[in-house]
Design a protein around this motif. Structure first.
Motif, short mmCIF file in Angstrom:
data_model
loop_
_atom_site.label_atom_id
_atom_site.label_comp_id
_atom_site.label_asym_id
_atom_site.label_seq_id
_atom_site.Cartn_x
_atom_site.Cartn_y
_atom_site.Cartn_z
N ASN A 189 14.41 88.20 13.00
CA ASN A 189 15.11 88.16 14.32
C ASN A 189 14.82 86.77 14.69
O ASN A 189 14.00 86.51 15.22
N ALA A 190 16.05 85.71 14.45
CA ALA A 190 15.73 84.28 14.76
C ALA A 190 16.33 84.03 15.89
O ALA A 190 17.37 84.02 16.22
N HIS A 191 15.41 83.18 16.74
CA HIS A 191 15.96 82.62 18.07
C HIS A 191 15.97 81.06 18.06
O HIS A 191 15.29 80.65 17.25
N GLU A 192 17.02 80.58 18.75
CA GLU A 192 17.28 79.17 18.62
C GLU A 192 17.58 78.61 17.50
O GLU A 192 17.47 77.48 16.88
N ALA A 193 18.07 79.52 16.35
CA ALA A 193 18.53 79.08 15.06
C ALA A 193 19.98 79.15 15.21
O ALA A 193 20.65 78.83 16.29
N VAL A 194 20.71 78.55 14.19
CA VAL A 194 22.03 78.18 14.13
C VAL A 194 22.80 79.54 14.51
O VAL A 194 22.40 80.66 13.91
N ARG A 195 24.01 79.10 14.99
CA ARG A 195 24.74 80.53 15.34
C ARG A 195 25.10 81.44 13.95
O ARG A 195 25.42 80.56 12.90
N PRO A 196 25.23 82.66 14.08
CA PRO A 196 25.46 83.30 12.78
C PRO A 196 26.87 83.22 12.23
O PRO A 196 27.90 83.04 13.16
N THR A 197 27.10 83.24 10.83
CA THR A 197 28.39 83.01 10.35
C THR A 197 28.62 84.28 9.39
O THR A 197 29.11 84.02 8.25
N GLY A 198 28.10 85.38 9.49
CA GLY A 198 28.45 86.48 8.61
C GLY A 198 27.45 86.68 7.75
O GLY A 198 27.60 87.55 6.75
N LEU A 199 26.13 85.61 7.53
CA LEU A 199 25.23 85.88 6.54
C LEU A 199 24.54 87.23 6.47
O LEU A 199 23.98 87.50 5.45
#
Length: 696
Positions: free
Chosen positions: A473-483
């Protein structure tokens, strides 16, 4: 089911339609060999004629001088089963056009692949292996999205380092004038333009088309932003640069992420779209049995509000390799201590929660924030008052998992240095999920949160975690793109203003009526709902913030803000004061067989019904903006001939998110598939309903 049909063409103009015929994609070369595309929906322009291509560093551009060498069309139709998700199965049905272009002046080849679904378009650039193009550096991608007018937009300031802004609702022509006020402070931020905006970008045209622009399958590439021409309403891609200003280092054969346009004349169809997931590859893992949705509590909110501390001591200028914490004076506010964590474990066990998150358990918190410090945490050394082995034993005895927390302080290099040891430490001590954080400016210095280097780091962390059967559960990471389809151990992300901002001044009352149309398009969010005590001063008299929501709406968010990772974020003592309302959080599912959007209008309201995985129970959530409303829903999705009891958790008539947030009422009614419900939603409020089959 799978269907594949191939046709080859060599014309300079091509057209394909969606399987239902309502969307039409046209590709054409302009007179100077400039590749373009156009998208229409039911005969109305979604994207007017728009250019495609790239500017390269120290090489001729890939923007003009092209001829069509070949084109290929096919139809694809399959149904796949997600490891977890909003529905039991997903149909992946599209018509595809792949156009191969050659640039005579350079003998280089570029392919553009379009996939048209019933709910939108995905397209990407492909660079085949070739003699005249091997290693190359992207100066800028030149993809355009030429809009048909001055649409209403739900936008965030374009930024290389944060999405944690309040969404602005305005016409596109107003973006420039509103940008200054939209850019609020953050631990790390880099805006780039007075008209730059982020994806996912939600739009509504004057004639009622809902349009969402984003990207899918972001791998080994820089994150997409959009530069708005507020005179012509043309959006053009703006990639996140690296430390020296380059946008991407590529080597053929390779391809870009998919650029996505989801479109409908019904707002709910945007929320129901699975287009972005469908443009990602199937899961890379043979065994996914270890990946499970998680409902958790945690030692977190009390630190966010300022009641407690992450740090063990108030000492400063700490070097981890030269300090013995046992010689330092405790500050008396450290929340991650063994006795206190056991209280959370007891609460989780009593109420059937899966896990307990603990932040501030490891050494280094005194000297981490804003220091651009490389060796900032080691992720394995606990504070003197946190007994890892004892808490592992105690939690296991209660059938509760511990959830790890790894704050990197933006030092991605340091995290990679310690990652194997940290993940092994987790396995040895009974942790199977980790919440990671990237607060602050990135190390290596000059890199951005959403550049190619960090995009690759985030995926490295996910795949390395999978080696240890750990969920991320990654915070401040890049916004999700369906990965999450390809790497389903990515069970959550933050990548937006979450509940924590309610303690930092508050989210707007319409915030959660917009996020499903924007941030959640690419994947679930760890929003951390469930705050019952909305006055932050009750926890910390110095903090005058309040949660911009009624208590009933906090329950609704477990349904409207989809995630397989759901936190009951408030303190146990506050839940104990409202055990009747807390029952919904205990009951609500976190994995689903079916999802139906009953009502939706971005920025105003959302009502969603979901069917629990493998069960006959349904759960309904509704959230509205600061104006309040009356929601009316039809229960025809229930099985015909069966009887159900609906338990309704609703705003009281005098409820109000500012004036009377804890006013709620609970009632039970008998319902069937023929029933209709009408329910009042207070300003900043909503309701939650559990619908359980009965034989009586």
């Amino acid at each position: 089911m799978f269907c594949l049909c191939l046709l080859w063409h060599t014309a300079a103009a091509e057209e394909i339609k969606s399987p239902n015929g309502q969307l039409r994609l046209q590709f054409a070369l302009q007179a100077d060999g400039v590749p373009t595309y156009r998208l229409t929906y039911k005969g109305r322009d979604v994207i007017k004629t728009s250019k495609l291509g790239f500017d390269l560093k120290n090489a001729p551009a890939l923007t003009s001088g092209f001829a069509v060498a070949a084109s290929q069309q096919r139809t694809f139709d399959e149904t796949w089963t997600p490891v977890w998700g909003e529905v039991k199965t997903i149909r992946n049905h599209y018509n595809e056009l792949a156009v191969t272009l050659t640039q005579a002046a350079t003998s280089r080849t570029l392919r553009v692949r379009f996939r048209v679904f019933d709910d939108g378009l995905g397209f990407r650039y492909e660079f085949p292996k070739q003699d005249k193009l091997g290693h190359f550096v992207v100066k800028e991608e030149r993809t355009q999205f030429a809009l048909a007018g001055d649409h209403k937009a739900f936008w965030l300031p374009g930024d290389y380092d944060t999405q944690e802004y309040s969404t602005v609702t305005s016409n596109l022509s107003e973006v420039r004038g509103k940008m200054k006020d939209a850019v609020t402070g953050n631990a790390s931020q880099t805006t780039f333009s007075p008209t730059g905006v982020q994806t996912p970008l939600m739009l509504k045209s004057k004639d009622g088309l809902y349009i969402n622009i984003h990207e899918a399958a972001l791998i080994d590439y820089s994150c997409l932003n959009l530069e708005l021409n507020d005179q012509t309403f043309v959006l053009e891609s703006h990639l996140t640069p690296d430390a020296v200003g380059d946008k991407g280092y590529l080597q053929t054969p390779t391809h870009s992420p998919w650029r996505t346009v989801v479109v409908s004349d019904r707002a709910g169809a945007i929320l129901e779209s699975k287009l972005i997931l469908n443009l990602n590859e199937p899961t890379k893992y043979k065994d996914t049995s270890w990946i499970k949705p998680v409902k958790y509590v945690g030692v977190w909110w009390e630190m966010i509000t300022g009641r407690s501390s992450w740090a063990y001591t108030d000492a400063t200028n700490i070097k981890l390799d030269s300090v013995d914490y046992r010689t330092l004076k405790p500050n008396g506010k450290h929340a991650a201590n063994t006795a206190h964590v056991k209280e959370y474990i007891d609460f989780a066990a009593l109420h059937g929660f899966d896990a307990v998150l603990v932040e501030g358990w490891n050494t280094g918190w005194e000297d981490w924030f804003g220091q651009s410090k490389d060796y900032v945490f080691d992720f394995v050394t606990p504070y003197p008052d946190f007994d890892v082995q004892e808490l592992h034993r105690y939690a296991a005895s209660k059938n509760v998992k511990m959830m790890m927390h790894h704050e990197t302080s933006g030092s991605a290099r340091n995290y990679e240095r310690h990652m194997d040891e940290a993940y092994k430490f987790m396995v040895d001590n009974g942790y199977n999920a980790v919440k990671s954080g990237y607060v602050g400016n990135i190390l290596p210095r000059g890199e951005h949160h959403y550049g190619q280097w960090l995009v690759n780091h985030y995926l490295y962390a996910i795949t390395k975690a999978a080696d240890y059967k750990i969920m991320v559960n990654a915070h401040e990471a890049v916004r999700p793109t369906g990965l999450s389809r390809t790497y389903p151990n990515l069970i959550g992300n933050e990548a937006a203003r979450g509940t924590e901002y309610e303690s930092f001044g508050g989210n707007n009352a319409d915030h959660t009526t917009i996020l499903p149309f924007t941030r959640l398009m690419g994947g679930p969010m760890d929003y951390t709902p469930g705050i019952f005590q909305t006055k932050i001063s009750v926890l910390n008299p110095q903090n005058k913030s309040f949660v911009h929501s009624t208590l009933a709406r906090q329950l609704a968010l477990y349904v409207t803000m989809y995630s397989p990772l759901q936190m009951a974020a408030d303190l146990p003592e506050h839940y104990n004061q409202h055990l009747d309302a807390f029952q919904f959080i205990k009951d609500v599912a976190i994995d689903w067989d079916d999802t139906q959007v009953l009502e939706a209008e971005p920025g105003d309201y959302i009502t969603i019904a979901r069917k629990a995985k493998g069960k006959s129970s349904w759960f309904i959530g509704s959230t509205c903006d600061e104006n309040g409303r009356t929601s009316t829903v039809n229960l025809r999705f229930l099985d015909r001939g069966k009887k159900y009891v609906a338990t309704i958790y609703a705003d009281a008539r005098d409820a109000h998110y500012e004036k009377n947030p804890q006013a709620y009422a609970i009632r039970k009614v008998n319902v069937t598939s023929k029933s209709k419900l009408s329910q009042y939603c207070a300003p900043g409020g909503g309701y939650a309903i559990s619908v359980v089959e009965t034989t009586r």
